[in-house]
Design a protein around this motif. Structure first.
Motif, PDB file in Angstrom:
ATOM      1  N   HIS A  60       0.961  -1.307   0.031  1.00 22.63           N
ATOM      2  CA  HIS A  60       0.051  -0.002   0.113  1.00 22.63           C
ATOM      3  C   HIS A  60       0.803   1.230   0.016  1.00 22.63           C
ATOM      4  CE1 HIS A  60      -2.412   3.074   1.992  1.00 22.63           C
ATOM      5  NE2 HIS A  60      -3.522   2.827   1.223  1.00 22.63           N
ATOM      6  N   GLY A  61       1.932   1.211   0.604  1.00 19.46           N
ATOM      7  CA  GLY A  61       2.761   2.278   0.614  1.00 19.46           C
ATOM      8  C   GLY A  61       3.466   2.747  -0.578  1.00 19.46           C
ATOM      9  N   VAL A  62       3.766   1.520  -1.392  1.00 21.12           N
ATOM     10  CA  VAL A  62       4.317   1.620  -2.810  1.00 21.12           C
ATOM     11  C   VAL A  62       3.292   2.562  -3.743  1.00 21.12           C
ATOM     12  CG1 VAL A  62       4.765   0.513  -4.930  1.00 21.12           C
ATOM     13  CG2 VAL A  62       5.691  -0.322  -3.051  1.00 21.12           C
ATOM     14  N   CYS A  63       1.898   2.023  -3.448  1.00 17.37           N
ATOM     15  CA  CYS A  63       0.576   2.807  -4.181  1.00 17.37           C
ATOM     16  C   CYS A  63       0.597   3.978  -3.789  1.00 17.37           C
ATOM     17  CB  CYS A  63      -0.434   2.169  -3.891  1.00 17.37           C
ATOM     18  SG  CYS A  63      -0.633   0.414  -4.386  1.00 17.37           S
ATOM     19  N   LEU A  64       0.984   4.413  -2.460  1.00 16.08           N
ATOM     20  CA  LEU A  64       0.871   5.913  -2.079  1.00 16.08           C
ATOM     21  C   LEU A  64       2.251   6.744  -2.574  1.00 16.08           C
ATOM     22  CD1 LEU A  64      -0.083   5.540   1.714  1.00 16.08           C
ATOM     23  CD2 LEU A  64      -1.410   6.293  -0.267  1.00 16.08           C
ATOM     24  N   LEU A  65       3.423   5.990  -2.897  1.00 14.31           N
ATOM     25  CA  LEU A  65       4.632   6.461  -3.404  1.00 14.31           C
ATOM     26  C   LEU A  65       4.332   6.989  -4.749  1.00 14.31           C
ATOM     27  CD1 LEU A  65       7.500   7.154  -2.945  1.00 14.31           C
ATOM     28  CD2 LEU A  65       8.176   4.770  -3.844  1.00 14.31           C
ATOM     29  N   VAL A  69       4.655  10.439  -6.093  1.00 11.86           N
ATOM     30  CA  VAL A  69       6.103  11.302  -7.059  1.00 11.86           C
ATOM     31  C   VAL A  69       5.596  11.825  -8.281  1.00 11.86           C
ATOM     32  CG1 VAL A  69       7.860  10.146  -8.261  1.00 11.86           C
ATOM     33  CG2 VAL A  69       7.633   9.518  -5.894  1.00 11.86           C
ATOM     34  N   LEU A  70       4.693  10.987  -8.702  1.00 12.03           N
ATOM     35  CA  LEU A  70       3.825  11.711  -9.902  1.00 12.03           C
ATOM     36  C   LEU A  70       3.225  12.947  -9.877  1.00 12.03           C
ATOM     37  CD1 LEU A  70       2.698   8.329 -11.535  1.00 12.03           C
ATOM     38  CD2 LEU A  70       4.760   9.298 -11.872  1.00 12.03           C
ATOM     39  N   SER A  73       5.260  15.882  -6.180  1.00 13.34           N
ATOM     40  CA  SER A  73       6.883  16.064  -5.918  1.00 13.34           C
ATOM     41  C   SER A  73       7.123  17.370  -5.831  1.00 13.34           C
ATOM     42  CB  SER A  73       7.472  15.179  -6.895  1.00 13.34           C
ATOM     43  OG  SER A  73       7.156  15.723  -8.086  1.00 13.34           O
ATOM     44  N   ASN A  74       6.495  18.172  -6.556  1.00 13.91           N
ATOM     45  CA  ASN A  74       6.994  19.778  -6.817  1.00 13.91           C
ATOM     46  C   ASN A  74       6.083  20.732  -5.896  1.00 13.91           C
ATOM     47  OD1 ASN A  74       8.714  19.258  -8.756  1.00 13.91           O
ATOM     48  ND2 ASN A  74       7.187  19.339 -10.420  1.00 13.91           N
ATOM     49  N   THR A  75       4.918  20.261  -5.540  1.00 13.18           N
ATOM     50  CA  THR A  75       4.254  21.170  -4.778  1.00 13.18           C
ATOM     51  C   THR A  75       4.292  20.794  -3.155  1.00 13.18           C
ATOM     52  OG1 THR A  75       2.231  19.566  -5.118  1.00 13.18           O
ATOM     53  CG2 THR A  75       2.240  21.320  -6.503  1.00 13.18           C
ATOM     54  N   ARG A  76       4.147  19.638  -2.947  1.00 14.82           N
ATOM     55  CA  ARG A  76       4.252  19.236  -1.322  1.00 14.82           C
ATOM     56  C   ARG A  76       5.779  18.914  -0.737  1.00 14.82           C
ATOM     57  NH1 ARG A  76      -0.874  17.570   0.824  1.00 14.82           N
ATOM     58  NH2 ARG A  76      -2.334  17.336  -0.953  1.00 14.82           N
ATOM     59  N   TYR A  77       6.608  18.860  -1.581  1.00 16.56           N
ATOM     60  CA  TYR A  77       8.009  18.378  -1.209  1.00 16.56           C
ATOM     61  C   TYR A  77       9.068  19.313  -1.989  1.00 16.56           C
ATOM     62  CZ  TYR A  77       5.587  14.106   0.113  1.00 16.56           C
ATOM     63  OH  TYR A  77       4.588  13.481   0.569  1.00 16.56           O
ATOM     64  N   ARG A  78       8.571  20.384  -2.195  1.00 19.00           N
ATOM     65  CA  ARG A  78       9.429  21.584  -2.883  1.00 19.00           C
ATOM     66  C   ARG A  78      10.882  21.835  -1.932  1.00 19.00           C
ATOM     67  NH1 ARG A  78       6.461  26.685  -4.601  1.00 19.00           N
ATOM     68  NH2 ARG A  78       5.394  25.171  -5.864  1.00 19.00           N
ATOM     69  N   LEU A  82      13.704  13.919  -2.527  1.00 14.13           N
ATOM     70  CA  LEU A  82      12.655  13.121  -2.614  1.00 14.13           C
ATOM     71  C   LEU A  82      12.769  11.914  -1.800  1.00 14.13           C
ATOM     72  CD1 LEU A  82      11.205  13.642  -5.958  1.00 14.13           C
ATOM     73  CD2 LEU A  82      10.194  14.607  -3.979  1.00 14.13           C
ATOM     74  N   LEU A  83      13.902  11.219  -1.840  1.00  6.14           N
ATOM     75  CA  LEU A  83      14.400   9.874  -1.388  1.00  6.14           C
ATOM     76  C   LEU A  83      14.345   9.912   0.174  1.00  6.14           C
ATOM     77  CD1 LEU A  83      15.437   6.940  -2.050  1.00  6.14           C
ATOM     78  CD2 LEU A  83      17.766   7.792  -1.973  1.00  6.14           C
ATOM     79  N   SER A  84      14.585  11.054   0.757  1.00  2.00           N
ATOM     80  CA  SER A  84      14.830  10.938   2.182  1.00  2.00           C
ATOM     81  C   SER A  84      13.262  11.558   2.605  1.00  2.00           C
ATOM     82  CB  SER A  84      15.797  11.951   2.606  1.00  2.00           C
ATOM     83  OG  SER A  84      15.621  13.406   2.239  1.00  2.00           O
ATOM     84  N   HIS A  85      12.448  11.987   2.037  1.00  2.00           N
ATOM     85  CA  HIS A  85      11.145  12.445   2.638  1.00  2.00           C
ATOM     86  C   HIS A  85       9.961  11.834   2.098  1.00  2.00           C
ATOM     87  CE1 HIS A  85      13.807  16.015   3.412  1.00  2.00           C
ATOM     88  NE2 HIS A  85      13.036  16.193   4.257  1.00  2.00           N
ATOM     89  N   VAL A  86       9.731  11.227   0.786  1.00  2.00           N
ATOM     90  CA  VAL A  86       8.567  10.754   0.475  1.00  2.00           C
ATOM     91  C   VAL A  86       8.494   9.361   0.942  1.00  2.00           C
ATOM     92  CG1 VAL A  86       7.379  10.001  -1.756  1.00  2.00           C
ATOM     93  CG2 VAL A  86       8.746  12.008  -1.783  1.00  2.00           C
ATOM     94  N   PRO A  87       9.505   8.176   0.870  1.00  2.00           N
ATOM     95  CA  PRO A  87       9.251   7.025   1.296  1.00  2.00           C
ATOM     96  C   PRO A  87       8.731   6.896   2.781  1.00  2.00           C
ATOM     97  CG  PRO A  87      11.223   7.169  -0.161  1.00  2.00           C
ATOM     98  CD  PRO A  87      10.776   8.502   0.218  1.00  2.00           C
TER      99      PRO A  87
END
Length: 398
Positions: A60-65, A69-70, A73-78, A82-87
């Protein structure tokens, strides 16, 4: 409207560890049963169950990932990697991944302890896929208690933010100046026949349970009358020079017609809670509002208990205004509070003057009229008289 005598039975307490204890006992009983029935397959079953319970959340985490990412990635994790925050935000790192790794290692070390290994692999695969599907559909969504526990534990409730804003943006700024403002006020309002008590020297913060507050206290109860405003407190705040803060002074009439002075006001963040409950877009109903008011009271009390700037300068008064049959309920609650303060707290005042003779020859009243005698350094007093015995002289027998 009535004040709550036993707030402990109304204010929600922080949730404890009873669910963890129950889960631990259940796991211990189940583990003991498996060990007794089939001890040679115990570790294999433990590894398989751990994989079933952890691979589903990971999938389920892969689905959220993929979503993050798609599309975010630019609006919420600007500005973030990405590797250290999104997973971690998707649950792919941390305790779940560690448990899955340990279960896989345990299953590899055990070898083939379970019969029909191919069937177990199918079960593992299907359970993981179905878990991710049911989780996405909301079937396995966290319960209301779990959401409430997470919000309270991480201080994410609306009440927590409002309580901290009320403290940091208002109470911490004005309460240190309250005593001086009251002293100036009393100096200019002497001889007006009003009763000042210990509770009159503190800010009485009124917190009604339904959060519906009026602009003037006398509109709620005609036994309460506006007296005057305390001298303004001016502070430089957020670029505003001399921002004005003020408090209002009221009098409450008791059954004997005596007017008691108090400095009181409603907690202004309750206006926000009430307005939110009236807006459908806020998703904030009446039951949620009541719960948030109680959490606001508990959070604000906890904050103020730890604040040195506000110590002994405030009182929180929780009111139940769902029952409004008594038109003088607010004044009775205030008077009850002032009476309780007078009984529980001791006002430090000079002792009464006495006209009795002092052992050293000076009247006792001079000790309080001349503070220098009390504040000077002690001296040694020497008597020039000859010492005398305390016993009576014994007469010689004839």
């Amino acid at each position: 409207m009535q004040t709550f005598r036993h707030k402990e039975s109304l204010i929600p307490r922080p949730r404890g560890t009873l669910p963890l204890v129950c889960a631990g006992l259940s796991a211990a009983v189940a583990t003991g049963g498996i060990v007794l029935l089939s001890p040679q397959r115990f570790f294999g079953w433990v590894a398989m169950v751990m994989l079933i319970l952890t691979l589903g959340p990971l999938l389920h985490g892969v689905c959220l990932l993929a979503e993050e990412v798609l599309h975010h990635s630019n609006t919420r994790y600007r500005g973030r990697r990405l590797l250290s925050h999104v997973p971690p935000a998707c649950g792919l790192w941390g305790k779940t991944l560690l448990a899955a790794g340990l279960a896989s290692l345990l299953l590899y070390l055990v070898g083939n302890p379970l019969p029909e290994r191919g069937q177990c692999a199918k079960l593992l695969f299907m359970s993981s896929v179905l878990y991710a599907l049911l989780k996405s559909l909301g079937v396995l969504a966290p319960s209301g208690v779990e959401v409430s526990d997470i919000c309270e534990g991480r201080k994410m409730n609306v009440a927590h933010g409002l309580a901290w804003s009320f403290y940091l943006g208002y109470l911490r700024l004005v309460l240190p100046h309250l005593e001086a403002s009251i002293a100036k006020f009393r100096a200019t309002h002497r001889g007006e026949g009003h009763t000042w008590t210990c509770g009159s020297k503190k800010l009485l913060i009124l917190i009604p349970l339904n959060a519906n507050i009026s602009d003037k206290l006398e509109q709620q109860d005609d036994s309460i009358r506006f007296y005057d405003n305390l001298p303004n407190t001016e502070l430089n705040r957020a670029g505003v020079r001399g921002r004005v803060y003020k408090h209002s002074v009221y009098t409450a009439l008791d059954e004997h017609g005596t007017s008691h002075v108090f400095v009181g006001e409603y907690a202004t963040p309750l206006l926000t809670l009430y307005s939110m409950s009236q807006e459908s877009s806020a998703g904030f109903g009446e039951s949620e509002r009541k719960q948030q008011v109680l959490l606001f009271y508990r959070t604000l009390q906890d904050i103020l208990d730890q604040s040195l700037e506000c110590q002994n300068r405030y009182r929180l008064l929780l009111l139940d205004d769902e029952e409004e049959q008594d038109a003088h309920a607010l004044s009775k609650a205030v008077l009850r509070h002032l009476e309780q303060q007078e009984r529980e707290e001791v006002c430090v005042t000079p002792p009464p003057l006495q006209d009795t003779a002092h052992p050293l020859g000076a009247p006792a009243s001079s000790q309080w009229q001349c503070p220098d005698l009390m504040s000077r350094e002690p001296t040694i007093m020497v008597s020039l008289e000859a010492p005398r015995t305390l016993k009576e002289p014994v007469e010689d027998a004839e």
